[in-house]
Design an enzyme around this catalytic site. Structure first.
Site, PDB file in Angstrom:
ATOM      1  N   GLU A 304       0.816  -1.215   0.000  1.00 55.86           N
ATOM      2  CA  GLU A 304       0.000   0.000   0.000  1.00 55.86           C
ATOM      3  C   GLU A 304       0.857   1.275   0.000  1.00 55.86           C
ATOM      4  O   GLU A 304       0.391   2.342  -0.360  1.00 55.86           O
ATOM      5  CB  GLU A 304      -0.987  -0.010   1.184  1.00 55.86           C
ATOM      6  N   ASP A 346      17.165  23.163 -31.335  1.00 56.61           N
ATOM      7  CA  ASP A 346      17.462  24.452 -31.960  1.00 56.61           C
ATOM      8  C   ASP A 346      18.964  24.653 -31.990  1.00 56.61           C
ATOM      9  O   ASP A 346      19.664  24.087 -31.165  1.00 56.61           O
ATOM     10  CB  ASP A 346      16.940  25.567 -31.043  1.00 56.61           C
ATOM     11  N   ASN A 731       7.522  -9.018  -0.288  1.00 58.91           N
ATOM     12  CA  ASN A 731       6.157  -9.421   0.031  1.00 58.91           C
ATOM     13  C   ASN A 731       5.869 -10.842  -0.423  1.00 58.91           C
ATOM     14  O   ASN A 731       5.217 -11.611   0.284  1.00 58.91           O
ATOM     15  CB  ASN A 731       5.150  -8.456  -0.617  1.00 58.91           C
ATOM     16  N   ASN A 759       6.763  -5.784   7.863  1.00 60.69           N
ATOM     17  CA  ASN A 759       6.256  -4.938   6.791  1.00 60.69           C
ATOM     18  C   ASN A 759       6.668  -3.480   7.010  1.00 60.69           C
ATOM     19  O   ASN A 759       7.099  -2.785   6.097  1.00 60.69           O
ATOM     20  CB  ASN A 759       4.736  -5.061   6.753  1.00 60.69           C
TER      21      ASN A 759
HETATM   22  P1  ATP Z   1      17.192  28.476 -33.967  1.00 60.50           P
HETATM   23  O1  ATP Z   1      17.194  29.192 -32.658  1.00 60.50           O
HETATM   24  O2  ATP Z   1      16.001  27.641 -34.206  1.00 60.50           O
HETATM   25  O3  ATP Z   1      18.490  27.866 -34.297  1.00 60.50           O
HETATM   26  P2  ATP Z   1      17.643  30.803 -35.320  1.00 60.50           P
HETATM   27  O4  ATP Z   1      17.631  31.667 -34.135  1.00 60.50           O
HETATM   28  O5  ATP Z   1      18.916  30.502 -35.972  1.00 60.50           O
HETATM   29  O6  ATP Z   1      16.915  29.496 -35.070  1.00 60.50           O
HETATM   30  P3  ATP Z   1      15.720  32.575 -36.359  1.00 60.50           P
HETATM   31  O7  ATP Z   1      15.769  33.307 -35.092  1.00 60.50           O
HETATM   32  O8  ATP Z   1      14.439  32.156 -36.922  1.00 60.50           O
HETATM   33  O9  ATP Z   1      16.643  31.334 -36.387  1.00 60.50           O
HETATM   34  O10 ATP Z   1      16.484  33.448 -37.425  1.00 60.50           O
HETATM   35  C1  ATP Z   1      16.495  33.128 -38.785  1.00 60.50           C
HETATM   36  C2  ATP Z   1      17.186  34.230 -39.546  1.00 60.50           C
HETATM   37  O11 ATP Z   1      16.470  35.439 -39.334  1.00 60.50           O
HETATM   38  C3  ATP Z   1      18.593  34.485 -39.078  1.00 60.50           C
HETATM   39  O12 ATP Z   1      19.514  33.730 -39.805  1.00 60.50           O
HETATM   40  C4  ATP Z   1      18.773  35.955 -39.311  1.00 60.50           C
HETATM   41  O13 ATP Z   1      19.233  36.200 -40.609  1.00 60.50           O
HETATM   42  C5  ATP Z   1      17.374  36.524 -39.206  1.00 60.50           C
HETATM   43  N1  ATP Z   1      17.166  37.155 -37.895  1.00 60.50           N
HETATM   44  C6  ATP Z   1      17.404  36.643 -36.697  1.00 60.50           C
HETATM   45  N2  ATP Z   1      17.093  37.497 -35.722  1.00 60.50           N
HETATM   46  C7  ATP Z   1      16.627  38.615 -36.319  1.00 60.50           C
HETATM   47  C8  ATP Z   1      16.128  39.860 -35.868  1.00 60.50           C
HETATM   48  N3  ATP Z   1      16.048  40.163 -34.587  1.00 60.50           N
HETATM   49  N4  ATP Z   1      15.753  40.768 -36.787  1.00 60.50           N
HETATM   50  C9  ATP Z   1      15.808  40.489 -38.092  1.00 60.50           C
HETATM   51  N5  ATP Z   1      16.270  39.335 -38.584  1.00 60.50           N
HETATM   52  C10 ATP Z   1      16.680  38.391 -37.733  1.00 60.50           C
END
Ligand code: ATP
Length: 944
Positions: A304, A346, A731, A759
């Site tokens: 239990e 990521d 048991n 027990n």
């Molecule tokens: P993950 O974290 O999944 O690896 P990531 O961070 O590399 O992804 P995103 O953040 O989607 O991917 O960015 C993709 C692309 O967008 C980047 O390669 C960059 O060129 C552009 N990017 C990232 N951050 C910005 C931002 N703050 N402003 C404008 N463009 C951005």
């Protein structure tokens, strides 16, 4: 506006806003809301505290806590325990008061022990829940700060962005492309567009309140600021108190299976106990005594305490995981973690550190090298003759003396790019005690540092009047600025995306046409930088008179150039990927970044293997589901992906029968996170929506923490299996002993008190200590546990049976030897059997520490809890048998030193036999232990 009904509340500085007041906000224009607020900079801290005091926390009413006395009482509500108590009372009334008192005392002790275990488990779970309190961004006394959503009060100014959970009901004040997901409240499945500028008539239905956002809903897109109109139970969500329905504690599959197992055991034990009862009665035993014995045996045989120990072990395991930066939101995921075969991670922040530093700038026809390290704005932007030179130069910022300033005309190009980087930016650079830090997105933070190094500062006359926020689907963002004379759009994003929006290039201070050849040249820069694992951002601008009307489009832009930034890989990720490989787990990188950047990072981390390749989102679009599924083993890196790709990847892996863990941070990652077996959200960079969809939150966004969590998950499952094996073996040993004694026609070999006592001391502390066993040496050297594998496999069930039989046999032998010699010394025989049964079970716990490794291999003292538990239990056992006075309560008698020696020797036999067999099996199967790991890696290879 109907002024009679819309009369604003006299002052929002009054301590409380009534529900009627909060209704008014949706019916008045933004400027009226603002004037009502009378504090542009948000509430004063003292005012917020006063409101919190009078209105109460921003939380829905929680289920009232179960009082302690009721929890304690439920420990005794089991049917068999009730019957036992009743039987003890009856035997007390019939004069057997010593037995009655002893039984009741043990039952109470057992109940109290169970109660404390449950309390501890509950407290541990509550502490874990506290670690995931929702936060929100609020402006108070002019400063943006992050506070617990619980402390929000009406009148607070809040800031929201895509992926945020709306912490309270609020009237929108400023909106940029806001869409809210309100399904939880209105049932509308598509996100609803919201705008601050709408004024609504009275009695507008909730689903059409486009100028308000509501607690419990989420911002699916855009950015907003809003004023809180209602909190806690005064919100729309509070009115329907929807969340109460979801606060029922749910059982994990393992807990459910254990419950079923418990029920099966109850039936089996009761059947056997009934047989024992009948046989003993037929032998001519005293009916009351036999009944008491049978009930005690039933109480002892039914584990239990199992659910309480499981919960406690889970809770302690979760605390250990929290220390390793993994907060578990859904208990069931702990079990699944142990079966994970694929981790989709990521790149940015998880496999890399997300500490961006701009290294190279290409502006106009000039290349620049950026010096300086970290976020301190110390360093320079120095002209270079080629990319190779720009990448080769020192980066420590020590070369200011001999740096060659660039041509003044070229510097105009650089200045324009840096201005774009400065304004198209939501990050802040702050210095605390001489240390520079970024508040916001590190990519944008690195651009602020770059602008500062290039000497570009903010123009006091220039205001950002509009923004299309960054969205990883679009991979770009832009702002519209106005300096009183001219309005300008600044845009930045992934190079391909920005180039598509440009038809001219800014070169030597002039906008010149951008032809295909020049585009190819620019893309070549990107390829070279990406091959060095750099992240690229491109910049563009144009003057935009239409901004005055409040609209603009990111079209017809002038290309300004690009910036390459480094983001070092996490050293610990490399080791973690290797550990995964040995543990039969495949690691996969999914990123929005450029394919070459992704490949370079993957190679640095040794994540990509021979025969594997990088695939882009565009290529994925061309594959059918079946093709993707077939291709998966050859794909280690997915680049330039969008949210729908992540979902497709998870589904394809699942279709191949793998158990998938998926990480994510953005609002768009939520579907993939939900679809994965274990959804993991990033605690630092993740949005509320992702966190809400996840099973686990990583508080440091680190890949290594996922692997540590998997190790813990495997360990927790192993430990649960260990103590279940232990409890069931003990048991079955007790039941089989009593059963055979009855079959042989012996007098009852133990009394009710003795059974209950065994027990108590064996089921409690040693079982718990087994649950705290450190992870075994092979935990990350063996393939993942098949997800459908039951807790008690056929092999384990068989083991439990024969090892229980072993314990029963040695106890039967000792009883018979002691008893047959004299025939008069039933008490002595019972005492010897009582001690052998208790001691052999206690010693047996040592061998339950591992099914495969022997004690010396595990380290005899490596589980000190078990040592303490056994030492304490041994002292208690010897105490109840040897201390005069107490002895009588347990129907025990003195044992001679020789008898003690026999008891000790025999009690050590089951553990010795099982340990010797382990050694034998290992040598027979694999040869000396050194070969075992090879065996493991072969099966790993098979698993992969
Ligand atoms: P993950 O974290 O999944 O690896 P990531 O961070 O590399 O992804 P995103 O953040 O989607 O991917 O960015 C993709 C692309 O967008 C980047 O390669 C960059 O060129 C552009 N990017 C990232 N951050 C910005 C931002 N703050 N402003 C404008 N463009 C951005």
């Amino acid at each position: 506006m109907d002024t009679a009904t819309n009369k604003p509340p006299a002052s929002t500085s009054s301590a409380a806003l009534s529900d009627a007041d909060s209704d008014i906000y949706r019916r008045i224009a933004v400027q009226d809301v603002k004037s009502l607020l009378s504090h542009e900079h948000g509430l004063a801290l003292s005012e917020a505290a006063a409101r919190l005091q009078s209105i109460g926390p921003n939380a829905l009413i929680e289920r009232p806590a179960v009082p302690v006395w009721r929890k304690l009482l439920t420990q005794f509500s089991e049917l068999v325990v009730g019957i036992l108590i009743a039987a003890a009372i009856i035997s007390g009334l019939m004069g057997e008061w010593i037995d009655a008192v002893a039984i009741l005392a043990i039952v109470v002790l057992n109940g109290v022990l169970g109660f404390f275990q449950e309390q501890k488990a509950e407290r541990a779970m509550a502490a874990l829940r506290k670690l995931t309190v929702p936060l929100c961004k609020v402006v108070r006394e002019g400063r943006v700060q992050q506070i617990a959503a619980r402390t929000l009060v009406p009148g607070d100014l809040i800031e929201l962005e895509a992926g945020d959970q709306v912490p309270a009901d609020a009237r929108l004040l400023r909106t940029f492309g806001v869409r809210a997901q309100e399904a939880a409240l209105t049932g509308e499945s598509k996100p609803v567009a919201k705008s601050a500028d709408i004024v609504l008539p009275t009695e507008t239905p909730l689903a059409e309140c486009r100028n308000m956002v509501f607690m419990g809903t989420e911002l699916a897109a855009g950015k907003a600021s809003a004023v809180v109109t209602a909190t806690g139970m005064h919100t729309e969500l509070g009115h329907i108190a929807r969340m109460l329905a979801t606060s029922e504690p749910e059982l994990t599959p393992l807990q459910r299976r254990l419950k079923e197992l418990g029920q099966l055991l109850v039936v089996t034990c009761l059947a056997i106990v009934a047989v024992i009862f009948t046989l003993q009665l037929a032998r001519g035993g005293d009916p009351l005594e036999v009944a008491l014995l049978a009930i005690s045996l039933a109480v002892a045989a039914v584990p239990e305490g199992l659910p309480a120990v499981v919960t406690l072990v889970l809770a302690i395991g979760l605390q250990r995981m929290a220390k390793c930066h993994a907060l578990v939101r859904k208990l069931a995921s702990v079990e699944t973690l142990g079966s994970v075969t694929v981790i989709c991670a990521d790149k940015t922040g998880t496999l890399t550190r997300n500490e961006m530093t701009a290294r190279v700038v290409v502006a106009g026809d000039q290349i620049y090298r950026v010096t300086g390290v970290g976020y301190a704005p110390v360093g320079q932007v120095v002209s270079a003759t080629s990319l190779v030179e720009a990448l080769a130069g020192p980066t420590d910022g020590k070369e200011s003396a001999d740096h060659v300033p660039c041509d003044a005309i070229m510097a105009i190009d650089l200045r324009q790019l840096l201005t774009c980087a400065l304004y198209c930016n939501n990050a802040r650079l702050v210095s605390t005690a001489g240390e520079w830090k970024i508040v916001g997105d590190p990519t944008e933070g690195a651009l602020l540092v770059l602008a500062a190094k290039g000497g570009c500062t903010a123009d006091p006359n220039l205001r950002v009047v509009h923004e299309i926020p960054f969205d990883s689907q679009r991979k770009a963002m832009s702002v519209a600025t106005d300096n009183g004379q001219v309005a300008t759009i600044y845009c930045k994003g992934a190079l391909e995306v920005v180039l598509e929006k440009c038809d001219r290039e800014f070169c030597r201070g002039e906008a010149v046409p951008l032809d295909a050849r020049r585009c190819q040249e620019i893309l070549k820069y990107q390829a070279e930088l990406a091959a060095r694992a750099m992240r690229m951002l491109a910049f563009a601008y144009r003057e935009a008179p239409e901004v005055v009307e409040g609209t603009y489009q990111e079209r017809g832009l002038v290309f300004l150039g690009l910036v390459g930034m480094t983001d070092p890989v996490r050293e610990e990720a490399r080791g973690a990927i290797d550990r995964c490989r040995r543990a039969g787990i495949r690691s996969i990188m999914i990123t929005g970044d450029h394919p070459s950047t992704a490949q370079a990072v993957a190679e640095e981390l040794a994540l990509i293997e021979a025969g594997q390749r990088v695939i882009t989102g565009q290529e994925l679009d061309a594959l059918s589901d079946a093709q993707l599924e077939a291709e998966l083993p050859r794909l280690a890196v997915f680049s330039r992906v969008r949210a729908e790709h992540k979902l497709a990847i998870v589904k394809a892996w699942r279709a191949r029968g793998e158990v998938v863990a998926m990480t994510g941070d953005g609002v768009n990652d939520a579907p993939a996170i939900k679809a994965a077996h274990v959804g993991i959200a990033m605690g630092l960079s993740g949005t509320d929506v992702t966190k809400e969809a996840s099973d686990i939150i990583l508080t440091d966004d680190n890949f290594a923490s996922i692997v540590n969590a998997i190790e813990e998950g495997r360990g927790i499952y192993d430990n649960i299996q260990k103590f279940v094996r232990y409890l069931l073996t003990c048991n079955s040993g007790e039941v089989l002993f009593m059963f055979f004694a009855a079959v042989f026609g012996w007098p009852s070999p133990l009394t009710a008190v003795q059974i209950l006592w065994i027990n108590l001391i064996t089921d409690g502390l040693p079982a718990l200590a087994l649950g705290l066993e450190p992870p075994g040496p092979d935990i990350m050297h063996r393939p993942p546990r098949p997800v459908r594998e039951t807790l008690i496999t056929r092999a384990l069930g068989l083991q439990i049976f024969w090892q229980g039989l072993l314990i029963a046999t040695v106890t039967l032998i000792v009883f018979e030897l002691t008893y047959s010699g004299t025939r008069q010394h039933l008490e002595a025989a019972r005492t010897a059997a009582f001690c052998v049964l208790a001691l052999s079970q206690l010693f047996f716990s040592f061998t339950c520490r591992s099914q495969r490794y022997t004690l010396p291999e595990l380290g005899v003292t490596s589980n000190r809890y078990l040592f303490i538990a056994i030492a304490a239990s041994l002292v208690l056992q010897v105490g109840v048998v040897a201390v005069p006075g107490i002895q009588g309560l347990f129907d025990a008698t003195d044992l001679s030193p020789q008898q003690w020696a026999v008891v000790l020797f025999v009690s050590l036999m089951p553990v010795t036999i099982v340990e010797s067999l382990k050694l034998l099996v290992t040598y027979k199967k694999k040869g000396p232990r050194g070969d075992m790991h090879q065996g493991v890696s072969k099966s790993e290879a098979k698993a992969r």
